[in-house]
Design an enzyme around this catalytic site. Structure first.
Site, PDB file in Angstrom:
ATOM      1  N   ASP A   1     -10.024  -2.898  -5.535  1.00 41.05           N
ATOM      2  CA  ASP A   1      -9.449  -2.299  -4.833  1.00 41.05           C
ATOM      3  C   ASP A   1      -9.383  -0.754  -5.655  1.00 41.05           C
ATOM      4  O   ASP A   1      -9.106  -0.614  -6.746  1.00 41.05           O
ATOM      5  CB  ASP A   1      -7.798  -2.699  -4.563  1.00 41.05           C
TER       6      ASP A   1
ATOM      7  N   HIS B   1      -7.920  -4.782  -1.289  1.00 41.54           N
ATOM      8  CA  HIS B   1      -6.717  -4.266  -0.785  1.00 41.54           C
ATOM      9  C   HIS B   1      -6.315  -4.615   0.768  1.00 41.54           C
ATOM     10  O   HIS B   1      -6.989  -4.793   1.603  1.00 41.54           O
ATOM     11  CB  HIS B   1      -7.003  -2.677  -0.756  1.00 41.54           C
TER      12      HIS B   1
ATOM     13  N   SER C   1       0.730  -1.133   0.102  1.00 41.97           N
ATOM     14  CA  SER C   1       0.102  -0.003   0.056  1.00 41.97           C
ATOM     15  C   SER C   1       0.809   1.101   0.096  1.00 41.97           C
ATOM     16  O   SER C   1       1.487   1.388  -0.939  1.00 41.97           O
ATOM     17  CB  SER C   1      -0.844   0.016   1.299  1.00 41.97           C
TER      18      SER C   1
END
Length: 336
Positions: A260, A290, A161
């Site tokens: 995501d 995600h 991320s």
């Protein structure tokens, strides 16, 4: 919660529902409030024995001491590959504690030294503070490779991320500084402060990560709303896709999740790397979301992790010798 397509298995749908109910609406909080809310959900680490040792060190930087945690795998102490790991959390929360279990799994699976970085967080430390800390940690690994038992030619940078953004930026800065780097591993990376992509429009809500949260993360990292806040210079130290050139970067493993908001930008960045001549292994999971690699375990995430370990091992493998005493690059099959 948005109705999920029938193709999404009941197990994943159920997990998404649990995550959505339990994860705090961070975009309605301050940075410290969000950190406290996320930390309150932490579960005890259960895989302490995955590594032989885990020890914290302070890296001396111009901004002050930077804490890193070094995980030593079982077995020999010499010529290990290494992974510089940068945790996710929107540049605002999470820490080396939140990703402790994942880093232990990473070290065991790869038989590698893992160095996890407790980089400075926004909004108290806006961009590019976190990226500066990541580069300082890479320099520290290279400078201390013998003491760490690390082969300096087999170091990769990895992150999930927001940590994927920092890993991509670190790969750029390593190239420009002439620092050895064997690869970059980007797990559903944050790449662009652009919220109009196809995946942002399709998955703005209902799939754990949200557009509102991403706008909040970028606002904290940049020190103001992305639409009106100038990026720090050089811009590629914050938005890696805006680098003048991506050529000459370390080989990449890019992992993206279909459900995501970041899916489009991750896929695009993998394509930009490949177009620039970088060897790329892009794993795309249309029905996952995600954070799946670190949230598990559930069967789909476990299978994806197994492939991730396989891909990173290839990055870390020693280059085999060829006739004449030369070496053959160990990533020549990565993009196939």
């Amino acid at each position: 919660m948005t109705v999920l397509d029938e193709a999404l298995g009941g197990e994943v749908a159920g997990l998404l529902a649990v995550l959505e109910e339990g994860f705090p609406p961070v975009h309605l909080m301050s940075g410290p409030e969000a950190r406290a809310a996320v930390a309150a959900r932490a579960v005890p680490v259960s895989n302490l024995d995955d590594v032989r040792a885990a020890e914290d060190h302070d890296v001396v930087t111009d901004a002050g001491p930077l804490r890193v945690r070094v995980y030593q795998p079982h077995g020999t102490d010499e010529d290990r590959p290494a992974v510089l790991f940068l945790h996710g959390g929107g540049f605002v929360f999470c820490s080396i504690e939140s990703h402790d279990g994942f880093c232990r799994s990473l070290s065991r699976a790869l038989e590698a030294v893992v160095v996890s970085v407790d980089y400075r967080l926004a909004p108290e430390h806006p961009a590019p503070a976190a990226a500066d800390d990541a580069l300082a940690a890479l320099r520290w690994i290279q400078d201390n490779a013998p003491a760490l038992g690390v082969d300096p030619a087999r170091v990769v940078v990895a992150g999930d991320s927001a940590g994927g953004n920092l890993a991509a930026v670190t790969a750029l800065r390593a190239r420009d500084a002439g620092l050895a780097l064997a690869g970059q591993v980007l797990l559903y990376p944050v790449i662009e402060p652009d919220f109009e992509s196809e995946s942002y429009q399709r998955y703005a809500t209902g799939h754990f990560n949200t557009r509102a949260a991403m706008e909040w993360y970028w606002t904290h990292y940049l020190g103001g709303p992305p639409a009106t806040t100038p990026l720090p210079e050089p811009t590629e130290h914050v938005v890696p896709s805006r680098a003048p050139s991506l050529s000459g970067l370390a080989p990449a493993v890019v992992v993206t999740a279909g459900r995501d908001p970041l899916s489009s930008e991750g896929c695009r960045y993998a394509g930009l790397l490949r177009d620039a001549g970088v060897r790329v292994r892009h794993r795309h999971y249309p029905d996952l979301f995600h954070g799946f690699a670190t949230i598990g375990p559930f069967p789909a995430a476990a299978a994806a992790r197994d492939l991730l370990w396989h891909d990173v091992r290839r990055l870390l493998a020693p280059a085999p010798a060829v006739a004449g005493g030369a070496t053959k690059e160990n990533h020549d099959q990565l993009s196939r």
